[in-house]
Each structure stands twice: as structure tokens, then as C-alpha cells.
Design an enzyme around this catalytic site. Structure first.
Site, PDB file in Angstrom:
ATOM      1  N   LYS A 103       0.797  -1.109   0.044  1.00  0.00           N
ATOM      2  CA  LYS A 103      -0.124   0.099   0.040  1.00  0.00           C
ATOM      3  C   LYS A 103       0.956   1.210  -0.076  1.00  0.00           C
ATOM      4  O   LYS A 103       0.607   2.078  -0.685  1.00  0.00           O
ATOM      5  CB  LYS A 103      -0.809   0.062   1.237  1.00  0.00           C
ATOM      6  CG  LYS A 103      -2.133  -0.864   1.145  1.00  0.00           C
ATOM      7  CD  LYS A 103      -2.884  -1.186   2.508  1.00  0.00           C
ATOM      8  CE  LYS A 103      -3.884  -2.231   2.271  1.00  0.00           C
ATOM      9  NZ  LYS A 103      -4.700  -2.546   3.331  1.00  0.00           N
ATOM     10  N   GLN A 132      -4.891  -1.575   9.773  1.00  0.00           N
ATOM     11  CA  GLN A 132      -4.853  -2.876   9.183  1.00  0.00           C
ATOM     12  C   GLN A 132      -5.462  -3.773  10.087  1.00  0.00           C
ATOM     13  O   GLN A 132      -5.229  -3.849  11.301  1.00  0.00           O
ATOM     14  CB  GLN A 132      -3.503  -3.123   8.948  1.00  0.00           C
ATOM     15  CG  GLN A 132      -3.273  -4.540   8.024  1.00  0.00           C
ATOM     16  CD  GLN A 132      -3.661  -4.724   6.645  1.00  0.00           C
ATOM     17  OE1 GLN A 132      -3.762  -3.271   5.874  1.00  0.00           O
ATOM     18  NE2 GLN A 132      -3.917  -5.738   6.180  1.00  0.00           N
ATOM     19  N   ASP A 167     -11.475   2.674   4.248  1.00  0.00           N
ATOM     20  CA  ASP A 167     -11.650   1.204   4.097  1.00  0.00           C
ATOM     21  C   ASP A 167     -13.259   1.148   3.921  1.00  0.00           C
ATOM     22  O   ASP A 167     -13.747   0.298   3.317  1.00  0.00           O
ATOM     23  CB  ASP A 167     -11.215   0.776   5.503  1.00  0.00           C
ATOM     24  CG  ASP A 167      -9.949  -0.207   5.234  1.00  0.00           C
ATOM     25  OD1 ASP A 167      -9.656  -0.600   4.057  1.00  0.00           O
ATOM     26  OD2 ASP A 167      -9.311  -0.357   6.193  1.00  0.00           O
TER      27      ASP A 167
HETATM   28  N1  GUN Z   1      -6.999  -6.708   6.365  1.00  0.00           N
HETATM   29  C1  GUN Z   1      -7.295  -7.663   5.046  1.00  0.00           C
HETATM   30  N2  GUN Z   1      -7.802  -6.784   4.043  1.00  0.00           N
HETATM   31  C2  GUN Z   1      -7.955  -5.553   4.670  1.00  0.00           C
HETATM   32  C3  GUN Z   1      -8.347  -4.453   4.118  1.00  0.00           C
HETATM   33  O1  GUN Z   1      -9.196  -4.297   2.883  1.00  0.00           O
HETATM   34  N3  GUN Z   1      -8.596  -3.230   4.908  1.00  0.00           N
HETATM   35  C4  GUN Z   1      -7.883  -3.464   6.242  1.00  0.00           C
HETATM   36  N4  GUN Z   1      -7.966  -2.273   6.960  1.00  0.00           N
HETATM   37  N5  GUN Z   1      -7.435  -4.392   6.656  1.00  0.00           N
HETATM   38  C5  GUN Z   1      -7.410  -5.658   5.970  1.00  0.00           C
END
Ligand code: GUN
Length: 285
Positions: free
Chosen positions: A56, A100, A123
Site C-alpha cells: 500500500k 490494518q 476502508d
Molecule cells: N486486512 C485484510 N484486508 C484488509 C482491508 O481491506 N483493509 C484493512 N484495513 N485491513 C485488511
């Protein structure tokens, strides 16, 4: 009978196109003195989460989005994490916040998600944003389902009136994906671990989205010939990562299929960048 192999939905290529557009939008914002900023929180040292966060961060750099990473020990308290998220809420150079998941057991995931300012929730997990999606008025939409719908649309198939089946009912993928398809006038069925005759339900699908987290659980006998199949799975097995769909057999039946890797994964990241740029545009207004 001649079996024509499915066309591949190249998520990587699609994500590159989107990133190129976002790069221009980010440059236009910068020209007005606004640099999109993303704050990412990573708690603990789960290697998969660390890899996602690294990807990311790299993606942000490539399009001109500033990103800061808060790496916190697994022992961080819920209050400490809440205070850091609150600081990001009040930081005017931060437009998007991502915590996350998963979080360690001593931290209440819901309390953290509800702490993130809804307008910075890139998100789309905050109840305000999930509620907007349910009411047909989506603002920030969760990255993976948003990318899934763009992948379906990229085939040129019209979604309205089609039978869509979503396998998996998670908050992050299954439920929002079903809502987005409903919003586009598909007839939507959500299947899950207690669904009876899963194969029968899947065979009805013109659009099949699989987000169940079970390696190769969908085989050719479960797929309608010509269907659009989107594989959200990412399962680590002896040979590496495989999806929830048995690509080798299903690709002989489906009309379109997304591979793993190179399908949904790159689109999820592109959608995170898109949500961050969109949040910046909204904040700048
Ligand atoms: N963990 C796995 N996929 C995601 C996501 O799309 N966002 C977040 N914040 N954590 C994750």
C-alpha cells in the site's frame, strides 16, 4: 463440443490504468497546494499484514499520495491506538486513515473503526459508510468489493437483471459486494457456510463472486457456462498462493475469470488510492 477458454480479467492491467488516472488527479490537487495523505496503522508483526502495508505504501508513492506508517507493537493498548487515530482525525494533512486488520484480541476492532472519522475512513468500514451503502447512498466503499465491481464492469457485461451469487458474507467483502451488485440491479444471492446446495446456487450465477477463504472450493461443475467469475480468495498452500476458484477447470467453462494472483489484489490497492484521492477532493471543497 469446442470449449472456448474464458477471457482473463487482468486486474493488474486495470489497476495500472486507474493508477495512471489517479496520478493525474493527485498532481492536479498538488498544483492547488493539497497533497493527498494517508495514515496507515499496523499493529503487531503478522508477515501477511506487513506485506499488505508495504504494498500500500509503495502504491501511494507511485501516484503521489503521501503515506505515513504507524508500526505499533502487539502490546499496544486500545486507548493508545484510539489516541493515535484521533490525532490522525485532527491532522489536516491526512485525508485517509486505514487500520490494518486483523487486530490483536485485546483490541476491540469495532471501537477502533468507530473512532476513525467517517470522512477519512478510506476502508469504508465505519458504520456511517456501511449504512450509506445499505441505503443506496454510498460514499467511501470498501476497497475490495469496489474493485470487484469495476472488474465485472470491465467485461462489458451489463449487471442489471443478471443473477449474481456472492459466496461469503464478510463485512469486508461479501456483504458490501452484494449491496453494490444490488445497487446495479442484479438479482443477488449471498451464500455462506450453511447454504444448502451451494453448487446448485453457484450454477445459477451469471456473475459469481467468491470470497470464502477456502482454496479451490469452486470447481467447473459449480459454474454456469459463460459466467463472469471473480476470485477474491488468497490462500497459502504448498505451491504458493491460490484462489477460492479452481482456475484450471473453471477457466474452461466460464466466459470471464479473474486470476490469483494478478486479479482482485492489485485492484484492492488501486481502490484504496482512489478512496484516498476522493476523500482529499471532498475535504478540499
Ligand atoms: N486486512 C485484510 N484486508 C484488509 C482491508 O481491506 N483493509 C484493512 N484495513 N485491513 C485488511
Amino acid at each position: 463440443m469446442l470449449r472456448v477458454a474464458a477471457q482473463i480479467i487482468d486486474g493488474k492491467a486495470l489497476a495500472q490504468e486507474i493508477r495512471a488516472e489517479l496520478r493525474e488527479q493527485a498532481a492536479a490537487l498538488q498544483a492547488k497546494g493539497v497533497r493527498p495523505g494517508l495514515s496507515v496503522f499496523l499493529v503487531g508483526d503478522d508477515p501477511a499484514s506487513a506485506l499488505y502495508v508495504k504494498n500500500k505504501h509503495r502504491a501511494c508513492e507511485s501516484v503521489g499520495v503521501f503515506s505515513e506508517e504507524h508500526r505499533l507493537p502487539v502490546t499496544v493498548s486500545q486507548d493508545e491506538l484510539i489516541n493515535l487515530v484521533l490525532a490522525a482525525n485532527f491532522n489536516p494533512s491526512i485525508h485517509g486513515i486505514l487500520v490494518q486488520l486483523p487486530l490483536p484480541n485485546h483490541i476491540d476492532k469495532r471501537a477502533i473503526i468507530e473512532t476513525i472519522a467517517a470522512e477519512k475512513d478510506v476502508d469504508g468500514f465505519h458504520p456511517y459508510n456501511m449504512g450509506g451503502l445499505l441505503q443506496g447512498n454510498p460514499r467511501a466503499v470498501a476497497c475490495t468489493p469496489k474493485g470487484v465491481v469495476k472488474m465485472i464492469e470491465s467485461t462489458g457485461m451489463s449487471i442489471a437483471g443478471k443473477r449474481a451469487v456472492v459466496v461469503g458474507r464478510s463485512q469486508i467483502v461479501g456483504k458490501p459486494a452484494a449491496m453494490l451488485l444490488l445497487e446495479r440491479h442484479a438479482t443477488v444471492t449471498i451464500c455462506h457456510s450453511r447454504t444448502q446446495d451451494l453448487a446448485g446456487r453457484c450454477r445459477e450465477a451469471d456473475i459469481l463472486v467468491v470470497a470464502a477463504g477456502k482454496a479451490k472450493m469452486i470447481d467447473a461443475a459449480m459454474v454456469k457456462p459463460g459466467a463472469v467469475v471473480i476470485d477474491v480468495g488468497m490462500n497459502l498452500v504448498d505451491t504458493g498462493f491460490v484462489g477460492d476458484v479452481d482456475f484450471e477447470t473453471v477457466s474452461k467453462v466460464a466466459g470471464w475469470i479473474s486470476p490469483v494472483p494478478g486479479g482482485v489484489g492489485p485492484m484492492t490497492i488501486a481502490m484504496l488510492l482512489e478512496n484516498t484521492v476522493e476523500a482529499t477532493v471532498r475535504a478540499a471543497k
